[in-house]
Design a protein around this motif. Structure first.
Motif, PDB file in Angstrom:
ATOM      1  N   ASP A  93     -11.976   3.305  -3.222  1.00  0.00           N
ATOM      2  CA  ASP A  93     -12.157   4.662  -3.742  1.00  0.00           C
ATOM      3  C   ASP A  93     -12.012   5.613  -2.562  1.00  0.00           C
ATOM      4  OD1 ASP A  93     -12.779   6.973  -5.076  1.00  0.00           O
ATOM      5  OD2 ASP A  93     -14.848   6.412  -5.538  1.00  0.00           O
ATOM      6  N   VAL A  94     -10.818   6.223  -2.429  1.00  0.00           N
ATOM      7  CA  VAL A  94     -10.540   7.075  -1.273  1.00  0.00           C
ATOM      8  C   VAL A  94      -9.948   8.410  -1.698  1.00  0.00           C
ATOM      9  CG1 VAL A  94     -10.249   5.213   0.403  1.00  0.00           C
ATOM     10  CG2 VAL A  94      -8.287   5.972  -0.928  1.00  0.00           C
ATOM     11  N   ALA A  95     -10.231   9.428  -0.893  1.00  0.00           N
ATOM     12  CA  ALA A  95      -9.599  10.742  -1.020  1.00  0.00           C
ATOM     13  C   ALA A  95      -8.808  10.948   0.269  1.00  0.00           C
ATOM     14  CB  ALA A  95     -10.644  11.830  -1.189  1.00  0.00           C
ATOM     15  N   ILE A  96      -7.509  11.237   0.125  1.00  0.00           N
ATOM     16  CA  ILE A  96      -6.632  11.362   1.285  1.00  0.00           C
ATOM     17  C   ILE A  96      -5.995  12.743   1.278  1.00  0.00           C
ATOM     18  CG2 ILE A  96      -4.613  10.431   2.473  1.00  0.00           C
ATOM     19  CD1 ILE A  96      -5.250   7.759   0.951  1.00  0.00           C
ATOM     20  N   GLN A  97      -6.230  13.501   2.341  1.00  0.00           N
ATOM     21  CA  GLN A  97      -5.678  14.849   2.493  1.00  0.00           C
ATOM     22  C   GLN A  97      -4.613  14.796   3.573  1.00  0.00           C
ATOM     23  OE1 GLN A  97      -6.442  18.045   1.116  1.00  0.00           O
ATOM     24  NE2 GLN A  97      -4.722  18.718   2.346  1.00  0.00           N
ATOM     25  N   GLY A  98      -3.438  15.316   3.288  1.00  0.00           N
ATOM     26  CA  GLY A  98      -2.380  15.360   4.278  1.00  0.00           C
ATOM     27  C   GLY A  98      -2.365  16.694   4.997  1.00  0.00           C
ATOM     28  N   ILE A  99      -2.068  16.666   6.290  1.00  0.00           N
ATOM     29  CA  ILE A  99      -1.852  17.887   7.056  1.00  0.00           C
ATOM     30  C   ILE A  99      -0.493  17.779   7.721  1.00  0.00           C
ATOM     31  CG2 ILE A  99      -4.289  18.410   7.452  1.00  0.00           C
ATOM     32  CD1 ILE A  99      -3.944  17.207  10.273  1.00  0.00           C
ATOM     33  N   SER A 100       0.080  18.848   8.089  1.00  0.00           N
ATOM     34  CA  SER A 100       1.407  18.959   8.694  1.00  0.00           C
ATOM     35  C   SER A 100       2.476  18.767   7.629  1.00  0.00           C
ATOM     36  CB  SER A 100       1.602  17.995   9.870  1.00  0.00           C
ATOM     37  OG  SER A 100       1.898  16.703   9.418  1.00  0.00           O
ATOM     38  N   SER A 101       3.688  19.137   7.965  1.00  0.00           N
ATOM     39  CA  SER A 101       4.752  19.120   6.970  1.00  0.00           C
ATOM     40  C   SER A 101       5.555  17.823   6.962  1.00  0.00           C
ATOM     41  CB  SER A 101       5.697  20.293   7.217  1.00  0.00           C
ATOM     42  OG  SER A 101       6.257  20.180   8.514  1.00  0.00           O
ATOM     43  N   ASN A 102       5.279  16.893   7.887  1.00  0.00           N
ATOM     44  CA  ASN A 102       6.064  15.665   7.888  1.00  0.00           C
ATOM     45  C   ASN A 102       5.687  14.767   6.707  1.00  0.00           C
ATOM     46  OD1 ASN A 102       3.544  15.184   9.140  1.00  0.00           O
ATOM     47  ND2 ASN A 102       4.328  13.357  10.111  1.00  0.00           N
ATOM     48  N   LYS A 103       6.593  13.876   6.340  1.00  0.00           N
ATOM     49  CA  LYS A 103       6.349  12.967   5.220  1.00  0.00           C
ATOM     50  C   LYS A 103       5.291  11.937   5.591  1.00  0.00           C
ATOM     51  CE  LYS A 103      10.565  13.655   2.892  1.00  0.00           C
ATOM     52  NZ  LYS A 103      10.960  13.438   1.562  1.00  0.00           N
ATOM     53  N   LYS A 104       4.477  11.576   4.629  1.00  0.00           N
ATOM     54  CA  LYS A 104       3.387  10.631   4.836  1.00  0.00           C
ATOM     55  C   LYS A 104       3.704   9.313   4.130  1.00  0.00           C
ATOM     56  CE  LYS A 104       1.121  14.522   5.827  1.00  0.00           C
ATOM     57  NZ  LYS A 104       2.119  15.515   5.593  1.00  0.00           N
ATOM     58  N   THR A 105       3.047   8.260   4.568  1.00  0.00           N
ATOM     59  CA  THR A 105       3.071   6.980   3.881  1.00  0.00           C
ATOM     60  C   THR A 105       1.641   6.668   3.478  1.00  0.00           C
ATOM     61  OG1 THR A 105       4.948   6.193   5.162  1.00  0.00           O
ATOM     62  CG2 THR A 105       3.575   4.529   4.101  1.00  0.00           C
ATOM     63  N   VAL A 106       1.435   6.380   2.193  1.00  0.00           N
ATOM     64  CA  VAL A 106       0.109   6.047   1.682  1.00  0.00           C
ATOM     65  C   VAL A 106       0.216   4.705   0.965  1.00  0.00           C
ATOM     66  CG1 VAL A 106      -1.714   6.686   0.073  1.00  0.00           C
ATOM     67  CG2 VAL A 106      -0.590   8.451   1.444  1.00  0.00           C
ATOM     68  N   SER A 107      -0.597   3.746   1.377  1.00  0.00           N
ATOM     69  CA  SER A 107      -0.656   2.439   0.737  1.00  0.00           C
ATOM     70  C   SER A 107      -2.119   2.127   0.459  1.00  0.00           C
ATOM     71  CB  SER A 107      -0.045   1.376   1.652  1.00  0.00           C
ATOM     72  OG  SER A 107      -0.201   0.095   1.078  1.00  0.00           O
ATOM     73  N   VAL A 108      -2.444   1.877  -0.816  1.00  0.00           N
ATOM     74  CA  VAL A 108      -3.811   1.578  -1.221  1.00  0.00           C
ATOM     75  C   VAL A 108      -3.741   0.320  -2.081  1.00  0.00           C
ATOM     76  CG1 VAL A 108      -5.863   2.410  -2.401  1.00  0.00           C
ATOM     77  CG2 VAL A 108      -4.381   4.034  -1.206  1.00  0.00           C
ATOM     78  N   THR A 109      -4.289  -0.798  -1.584  1.00  0.00           N
ATOM     79  CA  THR A 109      -4.180  -2.055  -2.313  1.00  0.00           C
ATOM     80  C   THR A 109      -5.500  -2.813  -2.345  1.00  0.00           C
ATOM     81  OG1 THR A 109      -3.472  -3.289  -0.358  1.00  0.00           O
ATOM     82  CG2 THR A 109      -1.734  -2.316  -1.692  1.00  0.00           C
ATOM     83  N   SER A 110      -5.666  -3.589  -3.416  1.00  0.00           N
ATOM     84  CA  SER A 110      -6.802  -4.484  -3.561  1.00  0.00           C
ATOM     85  C   SER A 110      -6.392  -5.621  -4.479  1.00  0.00           C
ATOM     86  CB  SER A 110      -8.002  -3.763  -4.178  1.00  0.00           C
ATOM     87  OG  SER A 110      -9.084  -4.669  -4.353  1.00  0.00           O
ATOM     88  N   SER A 111      -7.115  -6.709  -4.395  1.00  0.00           N
ATOM     89  CA  SER A 111      -6.970  -7.756  -5.399  1.00  0.00           C
ATOM     90  C   SER A 111      -8.325  -7.891  -6.073  1.00  0.00           C
ATOM     91  CB  SER A 111      -6.547  -9.076  -4.751  1.00  0.00           C
ATOM     92  OG  SER A 111      -7.523  -9.498  -3.841  1.00  0.00           O
ATOM     93  N   ASN A 112      -8.298  -8.138  -7.338  1.00  0.00           N
ATOM     94  CA  ASN A 112      -9.513  -8.407  -8.106  1.00  0.00           C
ATOM     95  C   ASN A 112     -10.496  -7.247  -8.186  1.00  0.00           C
ATOM     96  OD1 ASN A 112      -8.641 -11.074  -8.506  1.00  0.00           O
ATOM     97  ND2 ASN A 112      -9.391 -11.605  -6.471  1.00  0.00           N
ATOM     98  N   ALA A 113     -10.040  -6.012  -8.004  1.00  0.00           N
ATOM     99  CA  ALA A 113     -10.964  -4.888  -8.125  1.00  0.00           C
ATOM    100  C   ALA A 113     -10.200  -3.589  -8.359  1.00  0.00           C
ATOM    101  CB  ALA A 113     -11.825  -4.767  -6.881  1.00  0.00           C
ATOM    102  N   GLN A 114     -10.930  -2.576  -8.783  1.00  0.00           N
ATOM    103  CA  GLN A 114     -10.346  -1.273  -9.097  1.00  0.00           C
ATOM    104  C   GLN A 114      -9.883  -0.545  -7.837  1.00  0.00           C
ATOM    105  OE1 GLN A 114     -12.468   1.130 -11.899  1.00  0.00           O
ATOM    106  NE2 GLN A 114     -11.812   3.024 -10.921  1.00  0.00           N
ATOM    107  N   VAL A 115      -8.784   0.213  -7.993  1.00  0.00           N
ATOM    108  CA  VAL A 115      -8.255   1.051  -6.920  1.00  0.00           C
ATOM    109  C   VAL A 115      -8.224   2.479  -7.434  1.00  0.00           C
ATOM    110  CG1 VAL A 115      -6.240   1.594  -5.521  1.00  0.00           C
ATOM    111  CG2 VAL A 115      -6.859  -0.777  -5.922  1.00  0.00           C
ATOM    112  N   SER A 116      -8.818   3.401  -6.691  1.00  0.00           N
ATOM    113  CA  SER A 116      -8.807   4.813  -7.050  1.00  0.00           C
ATOM    114  C   SER A 116      -8.487   5.624  -5.805  1.00  0.00           C
ATOM    115  CB  SER A 116     -10.174   5.226  -7.606  1.00  0.00           C
ATOM    116  OG  SER A 116     -10.178   6.603  -7.898  1.00  0.00           O
ATOM    117  N   ALA A 117      -7.413   6.430  -5.894  1.00  0.00           N
ATOM    118  CA  ALA A 117      -7.024   7.266  -4.758  1.00  0.00           C
ATOM    119  C   ALA A 117      -6.764   8.678  -5.252  1.00  0.00           C
ATOM    120  CB  ALA A 117      -5.774   6.710  -4.081  1.00  0.00           C
ATOM    121  N   SER A 118      -7.365   9.638  -4.581  1.00  0.00           N
ATOM    122  CA  SER A 118      -7.116  11.050  -4.847  1.00  0.00           C
ATOM    123  C   SER A 118      -6.375  11.590  -3.634  1.00  0.00           C
ATOM    124  CB  SER A 118      -8.435  11.789  -5.037  1.00  0.00           C
ATOM    125  OG  SER A 118      -8.197  13.173  -5.122  1.00  0.00           O
TER     126      SER A 118
END
Length: 175
Positions: A93-118
């Motif tokens: 369960d994460v909240a991710i805020q980007g700064i700057s104008s460059n492109k971002k890479t976001v990877s959020v993974t789990s096995s056997n459980a819920q994944v929530s990303a804002s």
């Protein structure tokens, strides 16, 4: 505390890092939790543990890599480049805020459980995956989340900032 780099290793215990400004930060532990609050780095942050949760609050870095097993990862992160969040047998369960104008890479993974990303302020690529549960990505700033269904529990795609009048349904993906 201001330092050029911090490297912390703990065995069979918890690691807690608070009020630190540094160039880079590495925290490793086994059989213990990692807790981080009010940490700012000019470089990346790497967090690795087994059998312990990772809790991140008010953390800003160019990139954040957090990895654990048999436990959860929760937190609020500000990035300029990447967030790579992974656990097995634990929720994310994460909240991710980007700064700057460059492109971002976001990877959020789990096995056997819920994944929530804002996410907010993110433009770039993402991957969201869980093997046996629910995965959700939302955007507080109405980023358009374009995705490809790889399987029932695996989606990947791009984030781009958009005008909500052109795309009123933008802002969330639920697997």
């Amino acid at each position: 505390l201001r330092v050029n780099a911090v490297d912390v290793g703990v065995s069979n215990g918890n690691a807690s890092i608070r009020n630190v400004t540094s160039g880079a930060l590495v925290v490793r532990t086994t059989n213990g939790a990692i807790r981080m609050r009010s940490v700012k780095t000019r470089g990346g942050i790497e967090l690795r543990t087994t059998n312990g949760p990772i809790a991140i609050d008010d953390v800003a870095a160019s990139s954040v890599a957090a990895d654990t097993s048999n436990a959860s990862i929760k937190g609020d992160i500000v990035i300029s480049e990447a967030a790579l969040i992974n656990t097995s047998n634990g929720a994310v369960d994460v909240a991710i805020q980007g700064i700057s104008s460059n492109k971002k890479t976001v990877s959020v993974t789990s096995s056997n459980a819920q994944v929530s990303a804002s996410v907010a302020g993110i433009g770039g690529n993402f991957l969201v995956r869980t093997s046996n549960s629910h995965a959700e990505v939302t955007s507080s700033d109405k980023s358009l989340l374009r995705f490809t269904l790889v399987s029932n529990t695996f989606k990947q795609g791009t984030f781009s900032l958009i005008d909500d009048h052109q795309h009123p349904d933008a802002g969330s993906i639920i697997v």
